[in-house]
Design a protein around this motif. Structure first.
Motif, PDB file in Angstrom:
ATOM      1  N   THR A 424      15.612  -1.934  12.122  1.00  0.00           N
ATOM      2  CA  THR A 424      15.178  -1.495  10.795  1.00  0.00           C
ATOM      3  C   THR A 424      15.246  -2.647   9.795  1.00  0.00           C
ATOM      4  OG1 THR A 424      15.654   0.025   8.965  1.00  0.00           O
ATOM      5  CG2 THR A 424      17.523  -0.668  10.288  1.00  0.00           C
ATOM      6  N   GLN A 469      22.229   5.791  -1.681  1.00  0.00           N
ATOM      7  CA  GLN A 469      21.031   5.254  -1.025  1.00  0.00           C
ATOM      8  C   GLN A 469      19.836   6.146  -1.283  1.00  0.00           C
ATOM      9  OE1 GLN A 469      22.573   4.767   3.076  1.00  0.00           O
ATOM     10  NE2 GLN A 469      20.988   6.223   3.697  1.00  0.00           N
ATOM     11  N   GLY A 470      18.713   5.863  -0.624  1.00  0.00           N
ATOM     12  CA  GLY A 470      17.452   6.526  -0.958  1.00  0.00           C
ATOM     13  C   GLY A 470      17.477   8.037  -0.800  1.00  0.00           C
ATOM     14  N   ARG A 471      18.030   8.517   0.298  1.00  0.00           N
ATOM     15  CA  ARG A 471      17.974   9.957   0.556  1.00  0.00           C
ATOM     16  C   ARG A 471      18.772  10.738  -0.476  1.00  0.00           C
ATOM     17  NH1 ARG A 471      19.976   9.131   6.542  1.00  0.00           N
ATOM     18  NH2 ARG A 471      18.757   7.274   6.088  1.00  0.00           N
ATOM     19  N   GLU A 474      16.458  11.172  -3.268  1.00  0.00           N
ATOM     20  CA  GLU A 474      15.476  12.199  -2.898  1.00  0.00           C
ATOM     21  C   GLU A 474      16.071  13.598  -3.026  1.00  0.00           C
ATOM     22  OE1 GLU A 474      14.660  10.789   1.015  1.00  0.00           O
ATOM     23  OE2 GLU A 474      13.072   9.432   0.363  1.00  0.00           O
ATOM     24  N   PHE A 494       7.900  10.514   4.958  1.00  0.00           N
ATOM     25  CA  PHE A 494       9.064   9.883   5.568  1.00  0.00           C
ATOM     26  C   PHE A 494      10.080  10.980   5.855  1.00  0.00           C
ATOM     27  CE2 PHE A 494      13.077   7.748   5.988  1.00  0.00           C
ATOM     28  CZ  PHE A 494      12.742   6.881   7.003  1.00  0.00           C
ATOM     29  N   THR A 496      13.336  11.605   5.658  1.00  0.00           N
ATOM     30  CA  THR A 496      14.317  12.135   4.697  1.00  0.00           C
ATOM     31  C   THR A 496      13.617  12.701   3.462  1.00  0.00           C
ATOM     32  OG1 THR A 496      14.548   9.952   3.695  1.00  0.00           O
ATOM     33  CG2 THR A 496      16.123  10.534   5.422  1.00  0.00           C
ATOM     34  N   GLU A 552       4.069   7.419  -1.605  1.00  0.00           N
ATOM     35  CA  GLU A 552       4.955   6.389  -1.058  1.00  0.00           C
ATOM     36  C   GLU A 552       4.221   5.055  -1.043  1.00  0.00           C
ATOM     37  OE1 GLU A 552       6.387   7.214   2.935  1.00  0.00           O
ATOM     38  OE2 GLU A 552       6.868   5.104   3.231  1.00  0.00           O
ATOM     39  N   ASN A 556       5.620   3.714   5.246  1.00  0.00           N
ATOM     40  CA  ASN A 556       6.434   3.298   6.380  1.00  0.00           C
ATOM     41  C   ASN A 556       5.855   3.819   7.700  1.00  0.00           C
ATOM     42  OD1 ASN A 556       8.523   2.664   8.110  1.00  0.00           O
ATOM     43  ND2 ASN A 556      10.098   3.757   6.978  1.00  0.00           N
ATOM     44  N   ASP A 585       7.596   7.173  -4.202  1.00  0.00           N
ATOM     45  CA  ASP A 585       8.684   6.638  -3.387  1.00  0.00           C
ATOM     46  C   ASP A 585       8.417   5.137  -3.374  1.00  0.00           C
ATOM     47  OD1 ASP A 585      10.324   5.561  -1.489  1.00  0.00           O
ATOM     48  OD2 ASP A 585      10.041   7.162  -0.017  1.00  0.00           O
ATOM     49  N   ARG A 588       9.197   0.415  -1.066  1.00  0.00           N
ATOM     50  CA  ARG A 588       8.599  -0.883  -0.690  1.00  0.00           C
ATOM     51  C   ARG A 588       7.495  -1.268  -1.676  1.00  0.00           C
ATOM     52  NH1 ARG A 588       9.890   1.799   4.042  1.00  0.00           N
ATOM     53  NH2 ARG A 588      11.394   0.742   5.385  1.00  0.00           N
ATOM     54  N   SER A 625      14.741   3.712  -2.076  1.00  0.00           N
ATOM     55  CA  SER A 625      15.826   3.265  -1.209  1.00  0.00           C
ATOM     56  C   SER A 625      15.934   1.764  -1.432  1.00  0.00           C
ATOM     57  CB  SER A 625      15.517   3.556   0.256  1.00  0.00           C
ATOM     58  OG  SER A 625      16.457   2.853   1.052  1.00  0.00           O
ATOM     59  N   LYS A 627      17.698  -0.329  -0.224  1.00  0.00           N
ATOM     60  CA  LYS A 627      18.102  -1.100   0.958  1.00  0.00           C
ATOM     61  C   LYS A 627      16.918  -1.863   1.548  1.00  0.00           C
ATOM     62  CE  LYS A 627      20.947   1.208   3.707  1.00  0.00           C
ATOM     63  NZ  LYS A 627      21.531   2.304   4.510  1.00  0.00           N
ATOM     64  N   LYS A 628      15.739  -1.649   0.987  1.00  0.00           N
ATOM     65  CA  LYS A 628      14.560  -2.339   1.511  1.00  0.00           C
ATOM     66  C   LYS A 628      14.146  -3.444   0.533  1.00  0.00           C
ATOM     67  CE  LYS A 628      14.542   1.618   4.004  1.00  0.00           C
ATOM     68  NZ  LYS A 628      15.470   2.742   3.774  1.00  0.00           N
ATOM     69  N   ARG A 775       8.382   0.678  16.683  1.00  0.00           N
ATOM     70  CA  ARG A 775       8.437  -0.104  15.444  1.00  0.00           C
ATOM     71  C   ARG A 775       9.300  -1.348  15.642  1.00  0.00           C
ATOM     72  NH1 ARG A 775      10.973   2.040   9.785  1.00  0.00           N
ATOM     73  NH2 ARG A 775      12.891   1.440  10.845  1.00  0.00           N
TER      74      ARG A 775
HETATM   75  N1  F0G Z   1      11.862   6.372   1.826  1.00  0.00           N
HETATM   76  C1  F0G Z   1      11.364   5.508   2.710  1.00  0.00           C
HETATM   77  C2  F0G Z   1       9.941   5.109   2.630  1.00  0.00           C
HETATM   78  C3  F0G Z   1      12.196   4.981   3.706  1.00  0.00           C
HETATM   79  O1  F0G Z   1      11.692   4.105   4.580  1.00  0.00           O
HETATM   80  C4  F0G Z   1      13.550   5.377   3.770  1.00  0.00           C
HETATM   81  C5  F0G Z   1      14.437   4.853   4.801  1.00  0.00           C
HETATM   82  C6  F0G Z   1      14.011   6.305   2.829  1.00  0.00           C
HETATM   83  C7  F0G Z   1      13.134   6.766   1.866  1.00  0.00           C
HETATM   84  C8  F0G Z   1      15.417   6.809   2.849  1.00  0.00           C
HETATM   85  O2  F0G Z   1      16.253   5.894   2.276  1.00  0.00           O
HETATM   86  O3  F0G Z   1      17.739   5.281   4.204  1.00  0.00           O
HETATM   87  O4  F0G Z   1      18.249   4.588   1.855  1.00  0.00           O
HETATM   88  O5  F0G Z   1      18.513   6.925   2.536  1.00  0.00           O
HETATM   89  N2  F0G Z   1      14.029   4.239   5.836  1.00  0.00           N
HETATM   90  C9  F0G Z   1      14.866   3.621   6.837  1.00  0.00           C
HETATM   91  C10 F0G Z   1      14.010   3.028   7.918  1.00  0.00           C
HETATM   92  C11 F0G Z   1      15.950   4.480   7.354  1.00  0.00           C
HETATM   93  O6  F0G Z   1      14.558   2.521   8.914  1.00  0.00           O
HETATM   94  O7  F0G Z   1      12.783   3.034   7.784  1.00  0.00           O
HETATM   95  P1  F0G Z   1      17.779   5.651   2.759  1.00  0.00           P
END
Ligand code: F0G
Length: 835
Positions: A424, A469-471, A474, A494, A496, A552, A556, A585, A588, A625, A627-628, A775
Motif C-alpha cells: 500500500t 485516519q481517513g475512515r 468518513e 472505496f 471504507t 473521490e 483508487n 474524498d 489523493r 486519509s 496517510k497518502k 495492485r
Molecule cells: N479513501 C481512499 C480513497 C483510500 O484509499 C483510503 C485508504 C481511505 C479513504 C481510508 O483511509 O486507511 O486512512 O482509514 N486506502 C488504503 C489503501 C487502506 O491501501 O488503499 P484510512
C-alpha cells in the motif's frame, strides 16, 4: 540492487542560473565552500552518509555519562568480536586518532617511520600532523613495497589500506605479511576494511592479527558522520595511547565523542558487515568511474586514478575552475584540490539518478565550455536520503515456507520477510527532515495552528477537524450528513467510504463513467462521473432522497485514475441546481492535480497549489486519509464550510476521536501533517513520484504484461484475468498472482479482485467483480528506480511460467472483510523458481 529504502528525506534547494552565480560569489568563488543544501549531488565529502534506522535510534540510546558509558562497553564487545583485539579507544575523529598514534612514537626512539600505500592527495592530513611534530618519515607507495628498501626491525609501518584500491592492487595479504615481518610496530588504516574484503570476516580477522594498532575513520565503511576508533591488543600500547587521550580528546571511555556518536559507530560496525552494501556501492562507484573515464578519454587534460575505492577516486586535470563550472551547470560538485578533483561518494544518500545528473553535468562541461545551457537537477531527482532502512532478500525456500505459513495471503506475511513492500501507499511514506524538525518543535496548540495555516493556504477551508485516519473522518462525515435511506452518489467506491455510507443507513450508488471498468481502454480522466446519469438519477429520485455527491480524487479502485476539473465543475453546477452538497474524498488530490496540469486544457501554467485550491473551491466538504498524498504515517482530515455542520462534527469527534485540535493524534503527527500538506504541492516531487510509477508500468508493458491503462498515480494494477487467463475467477487468479510475485522475488502486492469483493450477504455466493486485479502500490519517497526494474524482472519471471500455475482453494474464511485474514492452499503443486 540498492539494498535499502528511504526513511528520512530532504529536499535540496533549487537555484536558477543567477542564484547559482550569486551563491558561488558569496563563497569566494570556491565551490568547495558552498553549503551542502544547495548541492543536488554533493560528491565533495564522505561524511554526508545517510544514517540507517538503527543508527538514528542509536542517537537516543546514547548514554551520555561522563565515564564508563554503556555505549563504550558495547563498543568493546563488538570490536572484540570483529577484530579479536581487547582494547578500543574512541576519538573525536580521524585527526584526533592519528594525533594519539603519532604521540606514541616518542616511546620508540631510534625507529624509522614509513608510510605504505601513501597517497599524497588523500593522506596529506596525516603527513601534516607528522610534519608538525617534525618526525622524519618515508613514503613507500606502490612499486617499492615488496623489494623492501627498509629491511630493519626498527620500522614503524603505517599502512593506508583505505587507499589500496585506487592503486589497483588485488589481494594485499601477502604484501602486508611481508611488511609485518620487517616491522617493530604495524599500524593499519582500516577505515575501508569491510568494503576492501567485501565484509569477509575471516579475512578481516586475519588482517587484524598482522597489526598492532588499527585506526578507523567512522565516516567510511561505518557510514557515520563523525568519529573514529583506535583498536589494539597490546596493553602497553593502549597505555601509551591513553596517556595522551585525556590531554587531547577526552576520557579513554568516550574519547571526545558524545555517547550517541559511539552508539552510532556501534551500529555502523554491525551494518558494515552487510556484503550487499559493498557490492552495491562498488557497482555505483564503478558506474561513476567508468563513465567519467569514458567521457574524459578524448581529452588529454584529464586523467583518472588507476581504479577506485567504493568511497572515492580522483581526476587529475588542468582547469582551476572545474568545480565551480560543474556547480553552475548542474548544481553538483566534487572536492577540488589544486589539480585534482576528488569524487567522494557518501553512502546511501544518493540514488542512481543523482549519479546520472553528475555525469550529464560533466559531459556538458566538456562539450559546452561557454555554458550556453544549464541543467535543471529537479528533472533527475526531487529528494535525497538522510535516513534509510536496510532491506533484505531471503532464499526461495524460505519465501516458500513463509508464504505457506501465511496461507498464500500477502496480508499475512511478516514485513521482515518482505524485500520490496508494495502492499500500500497508505502511511508508508518516508518523512522529510522538515517534518521531523516540526514534529519535535511543536506541541498541541501550536501544532494545531501550524495545521490551520497549511489548510488555509493549500485547501482554503475555514473549518477543519483532524482525525486519526481517513475512515474516522468518513465515519463522522457520513453520520452527520446522511439521513437514513438517502442515496449517496459516488465515482466507483472505496471499501471504507462505502462502508460508512451504508453504516449511516445511506444507499450507495456508483455513477462513474463506464470506461473506468475497462482496463484496456484509454481515457485521460477515468475517475469522472457520468453527468448525464447523474442528472437522470437525481431527477428520478428527487433531491431530498440524495444526501450528497461524493467524488473521490484519483480513484483508487479504478487504478489511481483522476477526475477532471471540467467534470467537477459540471457536477458542481448540477449540485447547485438541485441544492445537493458536493463532498470530496481528497485523499489523493495532489496526484489528481498533477494529472490535471498534465492533461487538461488550460491548466498547464497553473501551479499544483492553484489547481488543488480550484478543486477544493468546488466542494462543500471533504474527507482525507492523510496517510497518502499529505505524506504522513498516520492521520486524517475533515474539511467543511458550514459552521453548523462543523459544530455537529465536533460533537462526534469528541465521542470517537479526541479534541478538535488533535483528533486523537500526537502533536508530532499534526505537525508532520501540516508540513506534509505543503510538501505534497511541490511539482517536482509529484513529477518524480508519478514518473516512478509510470516507469514501472512502462517496463511491464514493454514485457507484454497486461496492466490497467492509463497508468495511474499511486499504483500499477496488473490485470490478472488476462495474466492468468486459464484460471477461473473462483480459483482466485489475482490472489494466486500476488502469491507468486512474493514467492519469485519477495515483492509484496495486494489482491483487488474476487477475494476483496467478498460474498453476497443474501446468497452467500462470491460476488464476481468485473476487475480481477493485483495492485502494486508505490510508497512515496521510499523506493528507487532500481527497485522498479527489479520488480519488473520478478513479474516477468512469473509471466514466463504463467501457463504452469494453478489457482487456490480456500481453507479458512472470516465472515466479513475476508481479504485481510483469509487463507488458501494451492490446488496443484507450486511451480519452483528456475535458476
Ligand atoms: N479513501 C481512499 C480513497 C483510500 O484509499 C483510503 C485508504 C481511505 C479513504 C481510508 O483511509 O486507511 O486512512 O482509514 N486506502 C488504503 C489503501 C487502506 O491501501 O488503499 P484510512
Amino acid at each position: 540492487m540498492q539494498p535499502y529504502k528511504g526513511k528520512i528525506i530532504y529536499f535540496p534547494q533549487y537555484l536558477d542560473l543567477s542564484q547559482r552565480k550569486l551563491i558561488l560569489q558569496k563563497n569566494m568563488n570556491d565551490a568547495n565552500l558552498i553549503e551542502e543544501e544547495y548541492v543536488w549531488t554533493d560528491l565533495s565529502r564522505i561524511d554526508l552518509n545517510a544514517l540507517s534506522e538503527n543508527q538514528y535510534s542509536s542517537l537516543f540510546l546514547g548514554d551520555e555519562s561522563y565515564a564508563g558509558s554503556e555505549n563504550f562497553i558495547k563498543m568493546n564487545k563488538i570490536v572484540k568480536d570483529i577484530f579479536e583485539k581487547d582494547y578500543v579507544l574512541p576519538c573525536h575523529n580521524i585527526k584526533g586518532a592519528w594525533n594519539l598514534v603519532i604521540k606514541t612514537f616518542e616511546k620508540y626512539p631510534n625507529h624509522q617511520l614509513a608510510i605504505f600505500f601513501y597517497n599524497p592527495f588523500e593522506h596529506f592530513h596525516l603527513t601534516n600532523l607528522i610534519n608538525y611534530y617534525k618526525i622524519p618519515y618515508s613514503t613507500n607507495a606502490n612499486n617499492s613495497l615488496s623489494n623492501g628498501s627498509q629491511n630493519q626491525n626498527n620500522l614503524i609501518s603505517i599502512l593506508m589500506l583505505n587507499s589500496v584500491e585506487i592503486f589497483g592492487y588485488g589481494d594485499i595479504t601477502k604484501l602486508v605479511e611481508n611488511i609485518r615481518d620487517r616491522s617493530a610496530l604495524m599500524i593499519g588504516d582500516f577505515s575501508s576494511i569491510f568494503s576492501l574484503t567485501r565484509a569477509d570476516l575471516n579475512k578481516i580477522k586475519h588482517l587484524s592479527k598482522l597489526f598492532d594498532v588499527i585506526v578507523i575513520d567512522a565516516c567510511f565503511d561505518l557510514m557515520c558522520n563523525n568519529g573514529a576508533i583506535l583498536v589494539t591488543n597490546d596493553f602497553k600500547y593502549y597505555e601509551y595511547l591513553t596517556e595522551w587521550v585525556v590531554a587531547f580528546e577526552g576520557l579513554h571511555t568516550y574519547g571526545g565523542l558524545a555517547g550517541r556518536d559511539m552508539e552510532v559507530i556501534n551500529a555502523g560496525l554491525i551494518e558494515a558487515q552487510n556484503q550487499q552494501m559493498w557490492e552495491y556501492k562498488f557497482n555505483s562507484m564503478g558506474f561513476l568511474y567508468n563513465n567519467l573515464k569514458h567521457l574524459s578519454s578524448k581529452h588529454s587534460n584529464f586523467k583518472l586514478t588507476d581504479s577506485y575505492t567504493p568511497h572515492y577516486f580522483y581526476i587529475s586535470h588542468k582547469d582551476p575552475n572545474i568545480n565551480n563550472t560543474l556547480f553552475i551547470i548542474g548544481q553538483v560538485r566534487g572536492y577540488n584540490l589544486d589539480n585534482h578533483l576528488f569524487i567522494f561518494l557518501p553512502s546511501r544518500r544518493y540514488q542512481k539518478q543523482n549519479l546520472e545528473l553528475f555525469l550529464d553535468t560533466f559531459e556538458r562541461y566538456l562539450s559546452d565550455p561557454n555554458i550556453t545551457n544549464i541543467i535543471d537537477p529537479r528533472q533527475y531527482v526531487s529528494h535525497n536520503f538522510k535516513g534509510i532502512e536496510i532491506i533484505q532478500l531471503f532464499s526461495f525456500e524460505r519465501r516458500e515456507q513463509v508464504l505457506k505459513e501465511a496461507g498464500y495471503n500477502t496480508f499475512l506475511i511478516p514485513a521482515s520477510e518482505v524485500y520490496i513492500d508494495f502492499l500500500t501507499d497508505s502511511g508508508t511514506s518516508s518523512i522529510s527532515d522538515e517534518q521531523w524538525s516540526k514534529a519535535i518543535l511543536y506541541d498541541q496548540k501550536r501544532a494545531y495552528n501550524l495545521l490551520r495555516d497549511s489548510i488555509q493556504e493549500v485547501f482554503g477551508f475555514e473549518y477543519f477537524l483532524p482525525t486519526h485516519q481517513g475512515r474516522a473522518a468518513e465515519h463522522i462525515l457520513s453520520q452527520t450528513m446522511i439521513k437514513p435511506s438517502q442515496y449517496v452518489i459516488n465515482n466507483m467506491y472505496f471499501t471504507t467510504t462505502r462502508f460508512h455510507q451504508e453504516y449511516a443507513k445511506g444507499i450507495f450508488v456508483d455513477l462513474i463513467i463506464e470506461e473506468a471498468y475497462k482496463p484496456e481502454v484509454y481515457h485521460p480522466f477515468k475517475g469522472n462521473i457520468d453527468v448525464d446519469r447523474l442528472v437522470d438519477f437525481i431527477e428520478k429520485n428527487g433531491k431530498e432522497k440524495i444526501a450528497y455527491v461524493c467524488v473521490e480524487n484519483n480513484v483508487n479502485m479504478a487504478g489511481g485514475q483522476p477526475v477532471s476539473l471540467d467534470n467537477l465543475k459540471q457536477i458542481r453546477k448540477i449540485c447547485d441546481h438541485f441544492g445537493i452538497p458536493l463532498v470530496l474524498d481528497a485523499t489523493r488530490i495532489a496526484e489528481n492535480a498533477f494529472f490535471i496540469k498534465e492533461r487538461e486544457q488550460g491548466y498547464q501554467d497553473k501551479s499544483i497549489k492553484e489547481i488543488i485550491r480550484e478543486i477544493m473551491s468546488l466542494a462543500d466538504a471533504a474527507t482525507i486519509s492523510a496517510k497518502k498524498d499529505p505524506l504522513t504515517n498516520i492521520s486524517g482530515l475533515i474539511l467543511v464550510r458550514s459552521q453548523e455542520l462543523y459544530k455537529q462534527m465536533v460533537k462526534m469527534l469528541n465521542i470517537f476521536e479526541g479534541e478538535y485540535y488533535n483528533g486523537g493524534l500526537a502533536p508530532r503527527d499534526i505537525a508532520m501533517l501540516a508540513q506534509g500538506i505543503l510538501e505534497m504541492t511541490d511539482f517536482y516531487y509529484l513529477k518524480n513520484r508519478i514518473e516512478q510509477v509510470r516507469y514501472l508500468g512502462n517496463l511491464l508493458k514493454q514485457n507484454n504484461i497486461p496492466i490497467v491503462e492509463p497508468i495511474g498515480g499511486h499504483a500499477i494494477y496488473l490485470d490478472a484475468k488476462r495474466f492468468l487467463e486459464h484460471i477461473p475467477q473462483d480459483e482466485f487468479p489475482a490472489q494466486t498472482l500476488a502469491a507468486y510475485i512474493y514467492l519469485y522475488g519477495g515483492v509484496r502486492t495486494m489482491e483487488r479482485g474476487i477475494v476483496s469483493a467478498g460474498r453476497d450477504p443474501k446468497t452467500g455466493k462470491h460476488k464476481y467483480p468485473e476487475l480481477e486485479l493485483v495492485r502494486i502500490t508505490i510508497p512515496r519517497r521510499v523506493y528507487s528506480k532500481e527497485h522498479m526494474e527489479y520488480t519488473c524482472q520478478v513479474i516477468k519471471s512469473v509471466y514466463d511460467i504463467r501457463h504452469e500455475i494453478s489457482g487456490l482453494n480456500i481453507v479458512y474464511e472470516p465472515p466479513f472483510l475476508r481479504f485481510f485474514t483469509i487463507r488458501f492452499e494451492p490446488i496443484k503443486q507450486i511451480v519452483k523458481l528456475k535458476t
